[in-house]
Design an enzyme around this catalytic site. Sequence first.
Site, PDB file in Angstrom:
ATOM      1  N   HIS A   1       0.832  -1.385   0.022  1.00  0.00           N
ATOM      2  CA  HIS A   1      -0.139  -0.492   0.414  1.00  0.00           C
ATOM      3  C   HIS A   1       0.787   1.008   0.305  1.00  0.00           C
ATOM      4  O   HIS A   1       0.836   2.511  -0.301  1.00  0.00           O
ATOM      5  CB  HIS A   1      -1.210   0.060   1.231  1.00  0.00           C
ATOM      6  CG  HIS A   1      -1.918  -1.352   1.145  1.00  0.00           C
ATOM      7  ND1 HIS A   1      -2.870  -1.093  -0.121  1.00  0.00           N
ATOM      8  CD2 HIS A   1      -2.584  -1.641   2.165  1.00  0.00           C
ATOM      9  CE1 HIS A   1      -3.507  -2.582   0.495  1.00  0.00           C
ATOM     10  NE2 HIS A   1      -3.759  -2.135   1.837  1.00  0.00           N
TER      11      HIS A   1
ATOM     12  N   CYS B   1      -2.674  -0.548 -24.411  1.00  0.00           N
ATOM     13  CA  CYS B   1      -2.963   0.506 -23.096  1.00  0.00           C
ATOM     14  C   CYS B   1      -2.081  -0.301 -22.011  1.00  0.00           C
ATOM     15  O   CYS B   1      -1.848  -0.030 -21.017  1.00  0.00           O
ATOM     16  CB  CYS B   1      -4.751  -0.402 -23.048  1.00  0.00           C
ATOM     17  SG  CYS B   1      -5.060  -2.187 -22.758  1.00  0.00           S
TER      18      CYS B   1
ATOM     19  N   GLU C   1      -5.093 -10.141 -25.796  1.00  0.00           N
ATOM     20  CA  GLU C   1      -3.222  -9.744 -24.128  1.00  0.00           C
ATOM     21  C   GLU C   1      -2.986 -11.709 -24.228  1.00  0.00           C
ATOM     22  O   GLU C   1      -2.860 -12.436 -23.340  1.00  0.00           O
ATOM     23  CB  GLU C   1      -4.048  -9.583 -23.022  1.00  0.00           C
ATOM     24  CG  GLU C   1      -5.303 -10.014 -22.262  1.00  0.00           C
ATOM     25  CD  GLU C   1      -5.843  -9.304 -21.785  1.00  0.00           C
ATOM     26  OE1 GLU C   1      -5.393  -7.938 -20.968  1.00  0.00           O
ATOM     27  OE2 GLU C   1      -6.555  -9.245 -20.843  1.00  0.00           O
TER      28      GLU C   1
ATOM     29  N   ARG D   1      -9.465   0.584 -14.837  1.00  0.00           N
ATOM     30  CA  ARG D   1      -9.189  -0.556 -14.156  1.00  0.00           C
ATOM     31  C   ARG D   1     -10.818  -0.294 -13.816  1.00  0.00           C
ATOM     32  O   ARG D   1     -10.860  -0.237 -12.049  1.00  0.00           O
ATOM     33  CB  ARG D   1      -8.507  -0.870 -14.085  1.00  0.00           C
ATOM     34  CG  ARG D   1      -7.176  -0.249 -14.749  1.00  0.00           C
ATOM     35  CD  ARG D   1      -5.425  -0.503 -13.839  1.00  0.00           C
ATOM     36  NE  ARG D   1      -4.658  -0.663 -14.837  1.00  0.00           N
ATOM     37  CZ  ARG D   1      -4.323   0.750 -14.694  1.00  0.00           C
ATOM     38  NH1 ARG D   1      -4.517   1.328 -14.251  1.00  0.00           N
ATOM     39  NH2 ARG D   1      -2.615   0.382 -15.676  1.00  0.00           N
TER      40      ARG D   1
ATOM     41  N   ARG E   1       5.187 -12.181 -15.049  1.00  0.00           N
ATOM     42  CA  ARG E   1       6.111 -11.337 -15.191  1.00  0.00           C
ATOM     43  C   ARG E   1       6.128 -10.602 -13.210  1.00  0.00           C
ATOM     44  O   ARG E   1       6.314  -9.577 -12.798  1.00  0.00           O
ATOM     45  CB  ARG E   1       4.741  -9.624 -15.384  1.00  0.00           C
ATOM     46  CG  ARG E   1       3.359  -9.453 -15.144  1.00  0.00           C
ATOM     47  CD  ARG E   1       3.003  -9.200 -16.471  1.00  0.00           C
ATOM     48  NE  ARG E   1       1.381  -8.790 -16.110  1.00  0.00           N
ATOM     49  CZ  ARG E   1       0.401  -8.494 -15.440  1.00  0.00           C
ATOM     50  NH1 ARG E   1       0.899  -7.357 -15.158  1.00  0.00           N
ATOM     51  NH2 ARG E   1      -0.187  -8.249 -15.840  1.00  0.00           N
TER      52      ARG E   1
ATOM     53  N   ASN F   1       1.276  -5.949 -21.643  1.00  0.00           N
ATOM     54  CA  ASN F   1       2.210  -6.938 -20.516  1.00  0.00           C
ATOM     55  C   ASN F   1       1.509  -8.361 -20.469  1.00  0.00           C
ATOM     56  O   ASN F   1       2.849  -9.389 -20.394  1.00  0.00           O
ATOM     57  CB  ASN F   1       1.749  -6.229 -18.809  1.00  0.00           C
ATOM     58  CG  ASN F   1       1.793  -4.166 -19.175  1.00  0.00           C
ATOM     59  OD1 ASN F   1       2.525  -3.812 -19.317  1.00  0.00           O
ATOM     60  ND2 ASN F   1       1.435  -3.867 -17.749  1.00  0.00           N
ATOM     61  N   ASP F   2       0.058  -8.526 -19.922  1.00  0.00           N
ATOM     62  CA  ASP F   2       0.035 -10.034 -20.449  1.00  0.00           C
ATOM     63  C   ASP F   2       0.081 -10.540 -21.189  1.00  0.00           C
ATOM     64  O   ASP F   2       1.125 -12.133 -21.383  1.00  0.00           O
ATOM     65  CB  ASP F   2      -1.731  -9.846 -20.045  1.00  0.00           C
ATOM     66  CG  ASP F   2      -1.876 -10.093 -18.394  1.00  0.00           C
ATOM     67  OD1 ASP F   2      -0.842 -10.689 -17.805  1.00  0.00           O
ATOM     68  OD2 ASP F   2      -3.230  -9.673 -18.354  1.00  0.00           O
TER      69      ASP F   2
ATOM     70  N   ARG G   1     -12.747  -0.976 -18.437  1.00  0.00           N
ATOM     71  CA  ARG G   1     -12.467  -2.879 -18.949  1.00  0.00           C
ATOM     72  C   ARG G   1     -13.336  -2.985 -17.724  1.00  0.00           C
ATOM     73  O   ARG G   1     -13.011  -2.868 -16.672  1.00  0.00           O
ATOM     74  CB  ARG G   1     -11.486  -2.729 -18.647  1.00  0.00           C
ATOM     75  CG  ARG G   1     -10.903  -4.463 -19.000  1.00  0.00           C
ATOM     76  CD  ARG G   1      -8.975  -4.420 -18.540  1.00  0.00           C
ATOM     77  NE  ARG G   1      -8.973  -4.272 -17.122  1.00  0.00           N
ATOM     78  CZ  ARG G   1      -7.409  -4.346 -16.779  1.00  0.00           C
ATOM     79  NH1 ARG G   1      -6.566  -4.685 -17.595  1.00  0.00           N
ATOM     80  NH2 ARG G   1      -7.113  -3.922 -15.853  1.00  0.00           N
TER      81      ARG G   1
END
Length: 540
Positions: free
Chosen positions: A188, A500, A429, A295, A463, A452-453, A331
């Site tokens: 956090h 993205c 992805e 997101r 990752r 990323n994915d 998304r």
Amino acid sequence: MLKLSGKSVYKGIVLGPVTVLGKEDAQIKRTKITDADAEIARVGKAGEQAQAQLQKLYDKALKEVGESSAAIFEVHQMMLEDDDYLEAIHNMIRTEMVNAEYAVAVTGDNFSEMFAGMDNDYMKARAADIKDISNRLVRNLTGREDINDGNMEPSIIVADDLSPSETVQMDKEKILAFVTVHGSTNSHTAILARMMNIPALIGVPIDLNEIHTGMKAVVDGQKGEVIFDPSEEICVEVEKRVREEQEKLKLLQSLKGKENVTLSGKTIKIFANIGSVSDVGYVLENDAGGIGLFRSEFLYLGRNDFPTEEEQFQAYKQVAQTMAGKNVVIRTLDIGADKQVDYFNLGKEDNPAMGYRAIRICLKQPDIFRTQLRALFRAAVYGNISVMYPMITSVEEVRQIQAIVSEVKAELDEKEIPYKTPEQGIMIETPAAVMISDELAEIVDFFSIGTNDLTQYTLAVDRQNEKLDDFYRPHHKAILRMIKMTVDNAHKCGKWVGICGELGADPELTEEFLRMGVDELSVAPSMVLKVRKAVRESEV
């Protein structure tokens, strides 16, 4: 001079004085008591005091770092009311006849160790939260004050570790950087540091007995280094770099209002990625043309139950209205993998990144999906909303989605609830989606490539695994060829395609993406102007 390395949480460079936050003596004396009820009442009073403190922290965090980060303190408020936690404290007081401070401290340690030993990364992270609320209760019981930085000059904060509440309650104007011995890049505190745009290093092997308040230090987030008592030569060099960074920032600010057009006249859209309603401020501040990735799963995190349709509707509506006609691509929920939520009851998986997540949850538990779709379609009336579905691997999945969409629209029609059918696209992805992108392009409105994915699945590299950092190569030829194939197949069907993932913000690839014909790049708000600069300097 002492130079040490750590993990960079936020890249930036600062030079300034150090303030060491030494942890107070954590050893609480065990004292025999005669009135257990009185001690339990003290715990209750300290809890009420803690609830009020956490509410103030939530309000402060909401203004400074946004809703998703402020939710930390809502979680802490709920933890303070946890029956198991409170029962353990009360039981220790009654059975061992010990003082409240000791019972809270021991219970906090026990629960924290229990969470830290779990396999689930989300539950491991709760260990720090339990420690934080227990320390807060102990402070209230002993009459100790929270951190007081009222008389502190702007400083580099050095500590063994920092809890979320310690981070947020500090005066943002007084913090130049964070440097801690412990902590993780996904904690956090790390998230808060990034949201507050404060350079931060974690995992620095500092002997806090050798560091003292007032000494000078350099924190270099680019190199992942901190230098205590730097030489005059280093100070001069760093001051020069700081001035250069400030000049670059001024130049970037001058790009506000300018078009995303290359020297040869080619244009591209530059949008921003966000994770909460309050992040829209960063989108507008950095002059993004729209939101390319909202997101929505952040609406599901940090709570004990599913968000209602009305809660979701209000969030999506607010973003759409604030963006005033600019495109907002939302998304659908991407829970699973590294984002675990207890009330979904997903269960433990050996390989969650390739498991029960994202659209797979929506298709297996359609009631959750329908609630979100109803909220999205209702909110589309108030702005330019597009919806995209993550983790698609087949035409059949898209057909299933379309069937559910039809049912949702029929339900809204029957109840005479106003709605608008938004543009609907999919995330590319997975290698499977790339290879059949020609077929997928015929049945959706747009593609958004999640690099990323896509990199993770194409290179068979987790990752989240630090040991594999050297093998995670987003510039790999296979990835670039997949992006080109996706763009070509989309354009053959007259559909637009964006990126993205983090690769979209990589200035080394901006020209390559322009040559490929990518229509839109969606990046972190802080990267919008940097990408615009790269586009405007390109000759493509």
